[in-house]
Scaffold this motif. Sequence first.
Motif, PDB file in Angstrom:
ATOM      1  N   SER A   1     -24.096   7.294  46.262  1.00 50.15           N
ATOM      2  CA  SER A   1     -23.112   6.821  46.856  1.00 50.15           C
ATOM      3  C   SER A   1     -22.603   5.657  45.907  1.00 50.15           C
ATOM      4  O   SER A   1     -21.476   5.396  45.640  1.00 50.15           O
ATOM      5  CB  SER A   1     -22.867   6.456  48.174  1.00 50.15           C
ATOM      6  N   LYS A   2     -23.550   4.769  45.592  1.00 48.37           N
ATOM      7  CA  LYS A   2     -23.458   3.548  44.930  1.00 48.37           C
ATOM      8  C   LYS A   2     -23.082   3.976  43.406  1.00 48.37           C
ATOM      9  O   LYS A   2     -22.207   3.203  42.847  1.00 48.37           O
ATOM     10  CB  LYS A   2     -24.713   2.751  45.003  1.00 48.37           C
ATOM     11  N   VAL A   3     -23.539   4.960  42.873  1.00 45.40           N
ATOM     12  CA  VAL A   3     -23.518   5.298  41.298  1.00 45.40           C
ATOM     13  C   VAL A   3     -22.001   5.759  41.334  1.00 45.40           C
ATOM     14  O   VAL A   3     -21.336   5.671  40.405  1.00 45.40           O
ATOM     15  CB  VAL A   3     -24.356   6.379  40.954  1.00 45.40           C
ATOM     16  N   HIS A   4     -21.573   6.616  42.511  1.00 42.28           N
ATOM     17  CA  HIS A   4     -20.324   7.176  42.422  1.00 42.28           C
ATOM     18  C   HIS A   4     -19.088   6.207  42.396  1.00 42.28           C
ATOM     19  O   HIS A   4     -18.145   6.393  41.829  1.00 42.28           O
ATOM     20  CB  HIS A   4     -20.131   8.125  43.740  1.00 42.28           C
ATOM     21  N   ARG A   5     -19.272   5.114  43.028  1.00 40.09           N
ATOM     22  CA  ARG A   5     -18.465   4.245  43.286  1.00 40.09           C
ATOM     23  C   ARG A   5     -18.277   3.459  42.124  1.00 40.09           C
ATOM     24  O   ARG A   5     -17.106   3.257  41.606  1.00 40.09           O
ATOM     25  CB  ARG A   5     -18.939   3.116  44.318  1.00 40.09           C
ATOM     26  N   TYR A   6     -19.536   3.098  41.491  1.00 36.52           N
ATOM     27  CA  TYR A   6     -19.259   2.442  39.982  1.00 36.52           C
ATOM     28  C   TYR A   6     -18.744   3.279  38.869  1.00 36.52           C
ATOM     29  O   TYR A   6     -17.919   2.865  38.043  1.00 36.52           O
ATOM     30  CB  TYR A   6     -20.592   1.999  39.804  1.00 36.52           C
ATOM     31  N   LEU A   7     -19.089   4.595  39.051  1.00 35.06           N
ATOM     32  CA  LEU A   7     -18.395   5.735  37.924  1.00 35.06           C
ATOM     33  C   LEU A   7     -16.965   5.606  38.028  1.00 35.06           C
ATOM     34  O   LEU A   7     -16.226   5.798  37.342  1.00 35.06           O
ATOM     35  CB  LEU A   7     -19.089   7.083  38.319  1.00 35.06           C
TER      36      LEU A   7
ATOM     37  N   ILE B   1     -14.642   5.153  35.219  1.00 37.19           N
ATOM     38  CA  ILE B   1     -13.716   6.132  34.924  1.00 37.19           C
ATOM     39  C   ILE B   1     -12.217   5.081  34.723  1.00 37.19           C
ATOM     40  O   ILE B   1     -11.509   5.634  33.521  1.00 37.19           O
ATOM     41  CB  ILE B   1     -13.440   7.130  35.678  1.00 37.19           C
ATOM     42  N   ALA B   2     -11.785   4.592  35.416  1.00 35.48           N
ATOM     43  CA  ALA B   2     -10.514   3.881  35.651  1.00 35.48           C
ATOM     44  C   ALA B   2     -10.368   3.249  34.204  1.00 35.48           C
ATOM     45  O   ALA B   2      -9.207   2.717  33.737  1.00 35.48           O
ATOM     46  CB  ALA B   2     -10.387   2.996  36.712  1.00 35.48           C
ATOM     47  N   SER B   3     -11.464   2.440  33.796  1.00 39.40           N
ATOM     48  CA  SER B   3     -11.380   1.557  32.535  1.00 39.40           C
ATOM     49  C   SER B   3     -11.558   2.355  31.179  1.00 39.40           C
ATOM     50  O   SER B   3     -11.659   1.860  30.118  1.00 39.40           O
ATOM     51  CB  SER B   3     -12.604   0.166  32.761  1.00 39.40           C
ATOM     52  N   GLY B   4     -11.959   3.492  31.535  1.00 40.31           N
ATOM     53  CA  GLY B   4     -12.263   4.239  30.331  1.00 40.31           C
ATOM     54  C   GLY B   4     -13.484   4.353  29.697  1.00 40.31           C
ATOM     55  O   GLY B   4     -13.677   5.121  28.519  1.00 40.31           O
ATOM     56  N   PHE B   5     -14.397   3.863  30.391  1.00 35.31           N
ATOM     57  CA  PHE B   5     -15.783   3.846  29.765  1.00 35.31           C
ATOM     58  C   PHE B   5     -16.593   5.062  30.293  1.00 35.31           C
ATOM     59  O   PHE B   5     -17.664   5.207  29.891  1.00 35.31           O
ATOM     60  CB  PHE B   5     -16.501   2.445  30.186  1.00 35.31           C
ATOM     61  N   ALA B   6     -16.154   5.773  30.964  1.00 36.61           N
ATOM     62  CA  ALA B   6     -16.665   6.935  31.658  1.00 36.61           C
ATOM     63  C   ALA B   6     -15.717   7.842  31.603  1.00 36.61           C
ATOM     64  O   ALA B   6     -14.468   7.672  31.960  1.00 36.61           O
ATOM     65  CB  ALA B   6     -17.705   6.772  32.834  1.00 36.61           C
ATOM     66  N   GLU B   7     -15.998   9.415  31.694  1.00 34.87           N
ATOM     67  CA  GLU B   7     -15.021  10.254  32.229  1.00 34.87           C
ATOM     68  C   GLU B   7     -16.044  11.401  32.740  1.00 34.87           C
ATOM     69  O   GLU B   7     -16.876  11.469  32.835  1.00 34.87           O
ATOM     70  CB  GLU B   7     -14.569  10.706  30.768  1.00 34.87           C
ATOM     71  N   GLN B   8     -15.097  12.419  33.667  1.00 29.56           N
ATOM     72  CA  GLN B   8     -15.621  13.348  34.523  1.00 29.56           C
ATOM     73  C   GLN B   8     -14.695  14.550  33.931  1.00 29.56           C
ATOM     74  O   GLN B   8     -13.669  14.637  33.728  1.00 29.56           O
ATOM     75  CB  GLN B   8     -15.242  13.279  35.997  1.00 29.56           C
ATOM     76  N   ASP B   9     -15.762  15.558  33.570  1.00 22.62           N
ATOM     77  CA  ASP B   9     -15.015  16.866  33.394  1.00 22.62           C
ATOM     78  C   ASP B   9     -14.588  17.559  34.495  1.00 22.62           C
ATOM     79  O   ASP B   9     -15.178  17.794  35.456  1.00 22.62           O
ATOM     80  CB  ASP B   9     -16.046  17.834  32.463  1.00 22.62           C
ATOM     81  N   ALA B  10     -13.491  17.964  34.238  1.00 18.27           N
ATOM     82  CA  ALA B  10     -12.640  18.657  35.383  1.00 18.27           C
ATOM     83  C   ALA B  10     -13.229  20.087  35.774  1.00 18.27           C
ATOM     84  O   ALA B  10     -13.159  20.337  37.004  1.00 18.27           O
ATOM     85  CB  ALA B  10     -11.200  18.804  35.123  1.00 18.27           C
ATOM     86  N   GLN B  11     -13.679  20.613  35.025  1.00 20.18           N
ATOM     87  CA  GLN B  11     -14.355  21.998  35.249  1.00 20.18           C
ATOM     88  C   GLN B  11     -15.791  22.033  35.755  1.00 20.18           C
ATOM     89  O   GLN B  11     -16.264  22.791  36.599  1.00 20.18           O
ATOM     90  CB  GLN B  11     -14.421  22.841  34.065  1.00 20.18           C
ATOM     91  N   THR B  12     -16.473  21.234  35.315  1.00 14.69           N
ATOM     92  CA  THR B  12     -18.025  21.036  35.735  1.00 14.69           C
ATOM     93  C   THR B  12     -18.242  19.876  36.562  1.00 14.69           C
ATOM     94  O   THR B  12     -19.254  19.916  37.234  1.00 14.69           O
ATOM     95  CB  THR B  12     -19.088  20.878  34.403  1.00 14.69           C
ATOM     96  N   ASN B  13     -17.326  18.969  36.528  1.00 13.34           N
ATOM     97  CA  ASN B  13     -17.289  17.702  37.255  1.00 13.34           C
ATOM     98  C   ASN B  13     -18.794  16.826  36.808  1.00 13.34           C
ATOM     99  O   ASN B  13     -18.974  15.883  37.452  1.00 13.34           O
ATOM    100  CB  ASN B  13     -17.873  17.987  38.896  1.00 13.34           C
ATOM    101  N   TYR B  14     -19.184  17.105  35.884  1.00 10.79           N
ATOM    102  CA  TYR B  14     -20.245  16.236  35.040  1.00 10.79           C
ATOM    103  C   TYR B  14     -19.450  14.886  34.513  1.00 10.79           C
ATOM    104  O   TYR B  14     -18.418  14.921  34.327  1.00 10.79           O
ATOM    105  CB  TYR B  14     -20.873  16.965  34.056  1.00 10.79           C
ATOM    106  N   TYR B  15     -20.252  14.060  34.372  1.00 12.27           N
ATOM    107  CA  TYR B  15     -19.892  12.714  33.903  1.00 12.27           C
ATOM    108  C   TYR B  15     -20.434  12.302  32.538  1.00 12.27           C
ATOM    109  O   TYR B  15     -21.659  12.698  32.230  1.00 12.27           O
ATOM    110  CB  TYR B  15     -20.428  11.661  34.787  1.00 12.27           C
TER     111      TYR B  15
ATOM    112  N   LEU C   1     -20.079   9.532  28.709  1.00  9.25           N
ATOM    113  CA  LEU C   1     -19.430   8.402  28.180  1.00  9.25           C
ATOM    114  C   LEU C   1     -17.842   8.638  28.194  1.00  9.25           C
ATOM    115  O   LEU C   1     -17.354   9.823  27.403  1.00  9.25           O
ATOM    116  CB  LEU C   1     -20.016   7.788  27.038  1.00  9.25           C
ATOM    117  N   GLY C   2     -16.825   7.645  28.101  1.00 11.30           N
ATOM    118  CA  GLY C   2     -15.506   7.731  27.982  1.00 11.30           C
ATOM    119  C   GLY C   2     -15.224   7.220  26.567  1.00 11.30           C
ATOM    120  O   GLY C   2     -16.051   6.610  25.612  1.00 11.30           O
ATOM    121  N   PRO C   3     -13.936   7.234  26.120  1.00 14.08           N
ATOM    122  CA  PRO C   3     -13.529   6.876  24.814  1.00 14.08           C
ATOM    123  C   PRO C   3     -13.810   5.264  24.425  1.00 14.08           C
ATOM    124  O   PRO C   3     -13.960   4.503  23.553  1.00 14.08           O
ATOM    125  CB  PRO C   3     -11.954   7.118  24.660  1.00 14.08           C
ATOM    126  N   ALA C   4     -13.718   4.501  25.610  1.00 12.62           N
ATOM    127  CA  ALA C   4     -13.840   3.003  25.607  1.00 12.62           C
ATOM    128  C   ALA C   4     -15.205   2.892  25.292  1.00 12.62           C
ATOM    129  O   ALA C   4     -15.607   1.853  24.397  1.00 12.62           O
ATOM    130  CB  ALA C   4     -13.519   2.149  26.819  1.00 12.62           C
TER     131      ALA C   4
END
Length: 261
Positions: free
Chosen positions: A49-55, A59-73, A75-78
């Motif tokens: 739950s803590k990891v999800h909150r930070y993720l 994601i909002a800042s572009g440092f992580a991203e989530q694949d819409a098909q697999t739901n895997y996380y 690194l993002g473009p930032a």
Amino acid sequence: MTDSNPATAPRRQKVQAAEVGTDILTGLAELAPATSLSRLAEHLGMPASKVHRYLQALIASGFAEQDAQTNYYGLGPAALFVGLAALGRLDVVKLATPYLAQLRDELNETCFLAVWGNRGPAVVHVEQAIRAVTLVTQVGSVLPLLNSSTGLVCNAFLPDAETAALREEELRLPAAPSPAALAATMSELQRNHIQAVHGSLMAGVNALSAPLFAGGQRLAGVITVVGAAPGFMAESDGEAARRLLEVAEAISTRMGAQFPR
């Protein structure tokens, strides 16, 4: 002794939040290219739950991203931008860039530089040929160790401790070379310092790679020329290979190494 001053509490909380955020980014890098929430939480030793909150914040800042098909996380473009900015400070990237641009102009084929990352050789700079179609040459692409000319160069010249785990993993794949065939390839590569592949990653796409050495004769990177057949046949004794080796020697010399030709 702890700081009990209420005025400093918000600052402490921001520092702690930043530390957690960087831990999660590091975890995403270590589990690249993508990972599930549960695996990431287990890897970090944090509640999911803590990891999800930070993720969500990452994601909002572009440092992580989530694949819409697999739901895997992942690194993002930032995060990629920051990583490439750090890589840009390395001598090998600064020194290789003008040489690669010149080689691209001479051969009219795409040329790129890769360095060893946590999951194999990663493309960090590309000089794209005008007529070429972008294939496996996007910045940030991670290439296979045994199924790409770039990876084979890493396998031949990096310390075994750095490549052993990935090599054993890829040797279990159906299309992997036999240990005897791989040993023969490595022996020839270590003698000639040029590696050609023909259609290994994509049918009709050929590549030539050569190592870059720095002081102490350590592998600093790999430069590769990639193009489509029949225009680019990637002959290990052809003109493109000769020029690639000359460029590899020039860059290695600038980095304080003697290119072993």
